[in-house]
Design a protein around this motif. Structure first.
Motif, PDB file in Angstrom:
ATOM      1  N   GLY A 118       0.749  -1.161   0.085  1.00  0.00           N
ATOM      2  CA  GLY A 118       0.117  -0.020   0.206  1.00  0.00           C
ATOM      3  C   GLY A 118       0.722   1.361   0.176  1.00  0.00           C
ATOM      4  O   GLY A 118       2.119   1.310   0.135  1.00  0.00           O
ATOM      5  N   TYR A 119       0.202   2.280   0.060  1.00  0.00           N
ATOM      6  CA  TYR A 119       0.764   3.567  -0.086  1.00  0.00           C
ATOM      7  C   TYR A 119       0.129   4.868   0.793  1.00  0.00           C
ATOM      8  O   TYR A 119      -1.306   4.651   0.541  1.00  0.00           O
ATOM      9  CB  TYR A 119       0.803   4.226  -1.716  1.00  0.00           C
ATOM     10  N   ASP A 120       0.659   5.413   1.685  1.00  0.00           N
ATOM     11  CA  ASP A 120      -0.146   6.330   2.464  1.00  0.00           C
ATOM     12  C   ASP A 120       0.481   7.640   2.043  1.00  0.00           C
ATOM     13  O   ASP A 120       1.835   7.901   1.827  1.00  0.00           O
ATOM     14  CB  ASP A 120       0.333   6.210   4.036  1.00  0.00           C
ATOM     15  N   HIS A 121      -0.270   8.805   1.918  1.00  0.00           N
ATOM     16  CA  HIS A 121       0.010   9.866   1.357  1.00  0.00           C
ATOM     17  C   HIS A 121      -0.165  10.913   2.165  1.00  0.00           C
ATOM     18  O   HIS A 121      -1.499  11.154   2.382  1.00  0.00           O
ATOM     19  CB  HIS A 121      -0.067  10.349  -0.196  1.00  0.00           C
ATOM     20  N   ASN A 122       0.615  11.859   2.884  1.00  0.00           N
ATOM     21  CA  ASN A 122       0.168  13.176   3.622  1.00  0.00           C
ATOM     22  C   ASN A 122      -0.195  14.178   3.017  1.00  0.00           C
ATOM     23  O   ASN A 122       0.550  14.880   2.267  1.00  0.00           O
ATOM     24  CB  ASN A 122       1.560  13.398   4.626  1.00  0.00           C
ATOM     25  N   LEU A 123      -1.454  14.512   2.809  1.00  0.00           N
ATOM     26  CA  LEU A 123      -2.067  15.956   2.386  1.00  0.00           C
ATOM     27  C   LEU A 123      -1.351  17.168   3.140  1.00  0.00           C
ATOM     28  O   LEU A 123      -1.323  18.230   2.508  1.00  0.00           O
ATOM     29  CB  LEU A 123      -3.259  15.800   2.151  1.00  0.00           C
ATOM     30  N   SER A 124      -1.584  17.017   4.321  1.00  0.00           N
ATOM     31  CA  SER A 124      -1.320  18.021   5.663  1.00  0.00           C
ATOM     32  C   SER A 124      -0.585  17.409   6.632  1.00  0.00           C
ATOM     33  O   SER A 124      -0.793  16.004   6.772  1.00  0.00           O
ATOM     34  CB  SER A 124      -2.372  18.858   5.645  1.00  0.00           C
ATOM     35  N   LYS A 125      -0.268  18.046   7.856  1.00  0.00           N
ATOM     36  CA  LYS A 125      -0.080  17.404   9.026  1.00  0.00           C
ATOM     37  C   LYS A 125      -1.096  16.796   9.495  1.00  0.00           C
ATOM     38  O   LYS A 125      -0.624  15.677  10.400  1.00  0.00           O
ATOM     39  CB  LYS A 125       0.481  18.814   9.819  1.00  0.00           C
ATOM     40  N   ASN A 126      -2.357  16.990   9.392  1.00  0.00           N
ATOM     41  CA  ASN A 126      -3.532  16.341   9.873  1.00  0.00           C
ATOM     42  C   ASN A 126      -4.390  15.264   8.791  1.00  0.00           C
ATOM     43  O   ASN A 126      -5.023  14.604   9.406  1.00  0.00           O
ATOM     44  CB  ASN A 126      -4.391  17.266  10.548  1.00  0.00           C
ATOM     45  N   THR A 127      -3.802  15.485   7.628  1.00  0.00           N
ATOM     46  CA  THR A 127      -4.765  14.597   6.552  1.00  0.00           C
ATOM     47  C   THR A 127      -4.005  13.680   5.946  1.00  0.00           C
ATOM     48  O   THR A 127      -2.980  14.090   5.180  1.00  0.00           O
ATOM     49  CB  THR A 127      -5.555  15.518   5.798  1.00  0.00           C
ATOM     50  N   MET A 128      -4.188  12.424   5.865  1.00  0.00           N
ATOM     51  CA  MET A 128      -3.498  11.348   5.067  1.00  0.00           C
ATOM     52  C   MET A 128      -4.623  10.639   4.299  1.00  0.00           C
ATOM     53  O   MET A 128      -5.747  10.157   4.793  1.00  0.00           O
ATOM     54  CB  MET A 128      -2.879  10.479   6.163  1.00  0.00           C
ATOM     55  N   VAL A 129      -4.233  10.363   3.083  1.00  0.00           N
ATOM     56  CA  VAL A 129      -5.161   9.420   2.229  1.00  0.00           C
ATOM     57  C   VAL A 129      -4.202   8.159   2.104  1.00  0.00           C
ATOM     58  O   VAL A 129      -2.876   8.193   2.156  1.00  0.00           O
ATOM     59  CB  VAL A 129      -5.507   9.920   0.754  1.00  0.00           C
ATOM     60  N   TYR A 130      -4.945   6.959   1.673  1.00  0.00           N
ATOM     61  CA  TYR A 130      -4.134   5.678   1.769  1.00  0.00           C
ATOM     62  C   TYR A 130      -5.159   4.758   0.580  1.00  0.00           C
ATOM     63  O   TYR A 130      -6.275   4.975   0.233  1.00  0.00           O
ATOM     64  CB  TYR A 130      -4.141   4.941   3.025  1.00  0.00           C
ATOM     65  N   ALA A 131      -4.074   3.770   0.212  1.00  0.00           N
ATOM     66  CA  ALA A 131      -4.487   2.800  -0.571  1.00  0.00           C
ATOM     67  C   ALA A 131      -3.631   1.635  -0.310  1.00  0.00           C
ATOM     68  O   ALA A 131      -2.595   1.675  -0.322  1.00  0.00           O
ATOM     69  CB  ALA A 131      -4.445   3.145  -2.106  1.00  0.00           C
ATOM     70  N   VAL A 132      -4.625   0.442  -0.213  1.00  0.00           N
ATOM     71  CA  VAL A 132      -3.868  -0.945   0.313  1.00  0.00           C
ATOM     72  C   VAL A 132      -4.587  -2.050  -0.440  1.00  0.00           C
ATOM     73  O   VAL A 132      -5.678  -2.069  -0.328  1.00  0.00           O
ATOM     74  CB  VAL A 132      -3.971  -1.012   1.739  1.00  0.00           C
ATOM     75  N   TYR A 133      -3.816  -2.792  -0.868  1.00  0.00           N
ATOM     76  CA  TYR A 133      -4.150  -4.087  -1.410  1.00  0.00           C
ATOM     77  C   TYR A 133      -3.988  -5.347  -0.680  1.00  0.00           C
ATOM     78  O   TYR A 133      -2.517  -5.458  -0.364  1.00  0.00           O
ATOM     79  CB  TYR A 133      -3.999  -4.405  -2.806  1.00  0.00           C
ATOM     80  N   GLY A 134      -4.653  -5.952  -0.258  1.00  0.00           N
ATOM     81  CA  GLY A 134      -4.128  -7.402   0.537  1.00  0.00           C
ATOM     82  C   GLY A 134      -4.950  -8.541   0.055  1.00  0.00           C
ATOM     83  O   GLY A 134      -5.794  -8.614  -0.653  1.00  0.00           O
ATOM     84  N   ALA A 135      -4.104  -9.841   0.035  1.00  0.00           N
ATOM     85  CA  ALA A 135      -4.491 -11.120  -0.295  1.00  0.00           C
ATOM     86  C   ALA A 135      -4.320 -12.041   0.654  1.00  0.00           C
ATOM     87  O   ALA A 135      -3.010 -12.216   1.337  1.00  0.00           O
ATOM     88  CB  ALA A 135      -3.766 -11.449  -1.870  1.00  0.00           C
ATOM     89  N   VAL A 136      -5.222 -12.941   0.944  1.00  0.00           N
ATOM     90  CA  VAL A 136      -5.116 -13.882   1.889  1.00  0.00           C
ATOM     91  C   VAL A 136      -5.396 -15.188   1.001  1.00  0.00           C
ATOM     92  O   VAL A 136      -6.273 -15.425   0.277  1.00  0.00           O
ATOM     93  CB  VAL A 136      -6.137 -14.095   3.186  1.00  0.00           C
ATOM     94  N   ARG A 137      -4.503 -16.228   1.188  1.00  0.00           N
ATOM     95  CA  ARG A 137      -4.696 -17.746   0.696  1.00  0.00           C
ATOM     96  C   ARG A 137      -4.541 -18.838   1.593  1.00  0.00           C
ATOM     97  O   ARG A 137      -3.654 -18.708   2.368  1.00  0.00           O
ATOM     98  CB  ARG A 137      -3.567 -18.105  -0.466  1.00  0.00           C
TER      99      ARG A 137
END
Length: 181
Positions: A118-137
């Motif tokens: 995944g990736y976390d991106h800080n838009l500001s000191k108080n705001t973060m957006v993220y995207a994560v992909y996970g897979a279980v087998r």
């Protein structure tokens, strides 16, 4: 004590951790002895070791090993191991992890793996957006699932999160925003 049908319950836990600069080392041992309304005791033991290192240039790597042991039966023995890494890039962090749960005891059917990136991106000191992909087998009887994709408390789903059946494979994409007030 006589709680939940136990006529005797004894638990010992010992843990320690050391954090020296960018190096973290931790470990724990747990021993539980239970008598459940009959003769003899059931025992369970667990060990955990974890380590991570954060380099000055933004890379962090870590690993975990955990083992459960039932001295009365190998059928309940279980090992889990894995690791992950993260790298700071600009205003964000790239993250990845991989964990493997071996089958319990002498079976070859109850294990599973988890991989996530995944990736976390800080838009500001108080705001973060993220995207994560996970897979279980899972192996044929394994029943591990993905819950919350690493950004919230699994208890927040209120039991409404769909759980895959034994031997199933789960995939999840989590996209969101966290705002600190």
């Amino acid at each position: 004590s006589d709680q939940n049908g136990y006529t005797d319950l004894t638990t010992w836990i010992l843990g320690m951790d050391v954090n020296m600069g960018g190096l973290y080392l931790g470990g724990a041992f747990k021993d539980v002895d239970v008598t459940i309304g009959g003769p003899g005791k059931e025992s369970r033991r667990a060990w955990r070791a974890a380590a991570s290192y954060s380099a000055p240039f933004g890379l962090t790597v870590g690993g975990l090993f955990q083992m459960f042991h039932d001295p009365n039966s190998n059928a309940n023995d279980w090992k889990i191991f894995g690791g992950g890494a993260s790298m700071k890039v600009g205003n964000g962090v790239i993250k990845t992890q991989y964990y493997r749960a071996d089958s319990m005891g002498d079976t070859n059917t109850t294990g599973g793996t988890l991989a996530a990136a995944g990736y976390d991106h800080n838009l500001s000191k108080n705001t973060m957006v993220y995207a994560v992909y996970g897979a279980v087998r899972n192996q044929s009887v394994g029943a591990f699932t993905i819950i919350s994709a690493g950004h919230s408390n699994p208890n927040d789903v209120g039991g409404q999160f769909p759980v895959g059946g034994a031997g199933g494979h789960d995939n999840a994409l989590s996209v969101g925003m966290k705002v600190k007030f």
